[in-house]
Design a protein around this motif. Structure first.
Motif, PDB file in Angstrom:
ATOM      1  N   ARG A  66      -3.440  55.966 -27.561  1.00  0.00           N
ATOM      2  CA  ARG A  66      -4.068  57.108 -26.603  1.00  0.00           C
ATOM      3  C   ARG A  66      -2.935  58.186 -26.429  1.00  0.00           C
ATOM      4  O   ARG A  66      -1.635  57.871 -26.456  1.00  0.00           O
ATOM      5  N   GLU A  71     -13.211  61.602 -22.236  1.00  0.00           N
ATOM      6  CA  GLU A  71     -13.438  60.881 -23.547  1.00  0.00           C
ATOM      7  C   GLU A  71     -14.926  60.680 -23.853  1.00  0.00           C
ATOM      8  O   GLU A  71     -15.798  60.338 -23.120  1.00  0.00           O
ATOM      9  N   ARG A 111     -15.723  57.325 -29.198  1.00  0.00           N
ATOM     10  CA  ARG A 111     -14.468  56.362 -29.743  1.00  0.00           C
ATOM     11  C   ARG A 111     -15.163  55.724 -31.218  1.00  0.00           C
ATOM     12  O   ARG A 111     -16.482  55.296 -31.092  1.00  0.00           O
ATOM     13  N   ARG A 141     -10.826  58.973 -31.617  1.00  0.00           N
ATOM     14  CA  ARG A 141     -11.080  58.997 -30.214  1.00  0.00           C
ATOM     15  C   ARG A 141     -11.103  60.763 -29.965  1.00  0.00           C
ATOM     16  O   ARG A 141     -10.374  61.616 -30.569  1.00  0.00           O
ATOM     17  N   THR A 142     -12.092  61.267 -29.201  1.00  0.00           N
ATOM     18  CA  THR A 142     -12.271  62.451 -28.734  1.00  0.00           C
ATOM     19  C   THR A 142     -12.513  62.875 -27.345  1.00  0.00           C
ATOM     20  O   THR A 142     -13.320  62.060 -26.699  1.00  0.00           O
ATOM     21  N   TRP A 143     -11.881  63.777 -26.762  1.00  0.00           N
ATOM     22  CA  TRP A 143     -11.818  64.023 -25.467  1.00  0.00           C
ATOM     23  C   TRP A 143     -12.524  65.523 -25.416  1.00  0.00           C
ATOM     24  O   TRP A 143     -12.006  66.381 -26.136  1.00  0.00           O
ATOM     25  N   SER A 155     -20.513  57.103 -28.499  1.00  0.00           N
ATOM     26  CA  SER A 155     -20.400  58.794 -27.944  1.00  0.00           C
ATOM     27  C   SER A 155     -21.362  58.903 -27.284  1.00  0.00           C
ATOM     28  O   SER A 155     -22.509  58.314 -27.215  1.00  0.00           O
ATOM     29  N   TRP A 206     -16.255  54.054 -19.762  1.00  0.00           N
ATOM     30  CA  TRP A 206     -15.218  55.096 -19.957  1.00  0.00           C
ATOM     31  C   TRP A 206     -15.907  56.504 -20.645  1.00  0.00           C
ATOM     32  O   TRP A 206     -15.152  57.276 -20.647  1.00  0.00           O
TER      33      TRP A 206
END
Length: 330
Positions: free
Chosen positions: A83, A93, A96, A110-112, A217, A326
């Motif tokens: 991370r 986030e 995932r 992983r995307t924010w 997602s 999350w």
């Protein structure tokens, strides 16, 4: 509906990191114009000019990321290895994806995202070291690790161990490349983190082999689940209004539609537009109610007959809802 459809399309895309690496290396090797190289890299990371590396010391705009606890395993669970230690305020986030241990090469995505701007995103890709060629990249040291910068801003590769690389990709909002380097310098292990989906494969034809990945997602109250086996088949739980396409059937005791992928079959319920179904890959869809769909999609290169498609769908396991704590609430 449009947003969910675009998320579905994005979720099916392969990791752009290795592609960007090969494009840049080949462009350098053949001495193509620098403008072409930047344009190639821009397909993944945006455009701009790189800047000098800043120290790893946290600044006021880069607070520590608080690790999130993972809930109990659902149908399928995959661990996540790394991370970013720091992210600018406002990033949440939203995606995932990870491979199930023992099923194939380890990878993660992983995307924010900050707000709703699709250009204001941070992507983290973990790929095998063997997939990355350092030729043509600027060599750096970030966070005490060897790293390489792409020709344009917003794309950094970090060697996290002898077998793995982490790629940091920042959207076009990072026009100088500063943020990508700061995030790359903060990469750290994320023990205990993972991604879980409620889906798991039951019966599959013996010819279906390869890495199994789980992906989640969306938001905490409206999420999408994807269970994928390499490029052969994937199962999805999505929020989408059901449309009649394919042969009406009853699957898992509920109304559904099926199309075995026969290029000559057409769509039985759309006789006037049968050509629209020709050439499509096999799929099965089940209306779960409240705009929730269960879909099974077979890659065009992995053909199945009608009996196999029905059995795959019927024996797919649907467990309890996964941990979505999350994900952001919107």
């Amino acid at each position: 509906m449009l947003r969910d459809a675009l998320h579905t399309i994005a979720g099916r895309a392969h990791d752009p990191g290795p592609v960007a690496a090969r494009v840049a290396a080949r462009a350098r090797a053949h001495r193509q114009r620098r403008g072409l190289l930047v344009a190639s890299a821009a397909a993944v990371a945006g455009a701009g000019a790189a800047v000098a590396v800043r120290p790893r010391t946290p600044g006021p705009d880069l607070p520590r990321v608080t690790p999130t606890a993972s809930g109990p395993p659902a149908g399928t669970r995959a661990p996540l290895a790394f991370r970013p230690g720091r992210l600018p305020a406002g990033f949440a986030e939203i995606r995932r994806m990870g491979t199930v241990p023992g099923s194939g090469p380890v990878s993660q995505t992983r995307t924010w995202q900050r707000g709703t701007d699709p250009e204001d995103m941070v992507h983290l890709f973990l790929v095998p070291r063997s997939q990355f060629d350092t030729f043509g990249f600027e060599s750096l040291t970030l966070g005490g690790r060897r790293a390489w910068a792409n020709a344009g801003p917003g794309k950094i590769w970090v060697e996290v161990d002898e077998k793995s690389m982490v790629s940091v990709s920042v959207g076009r909002s990072d026009r100088t490349g500063r943020l990508a380097r700061e995030i790359a310098a903060s990469i750290e292990p994320d023990p205990g983190a993972g991604v879980a989906v409620s889906l798991s494969f039951g019966w599959l034809p013996d010819r279906f082999t390869g890495p199994v990945s789980a992906e989640l997602s969306g938001t905490a109250d409206r999420w999408q689940e994807i269970l994928r086996m390499d490029r052969a088949i994937q199962a999805e739980l999505v929020w989408e209004v059901s449309t009649s396409k394919g042969e009406p059937v009853t699957l898992r005791g509920r109304p559904g539609w099926i199309h075995p992928g026969d290029p000559d079959a057409g769509c039985p319920d759309l006789p006037g537009n049968a050509v629209a179904c020709r050439g499509m890959s096999a799929f099965a869809r089940i209306d779960l109610g409240q705009n929730r769909l269960l879909r099974v999609l077979v890659d065009p290169g992995a053909t199945v007959n009608r009996t196999e498609l029905v059995r795959i769908t019927e024996e797919l396991t649907l467990g309890p809802e996964p941990d979505t704590a999350w994900l952001p609430r919107r």
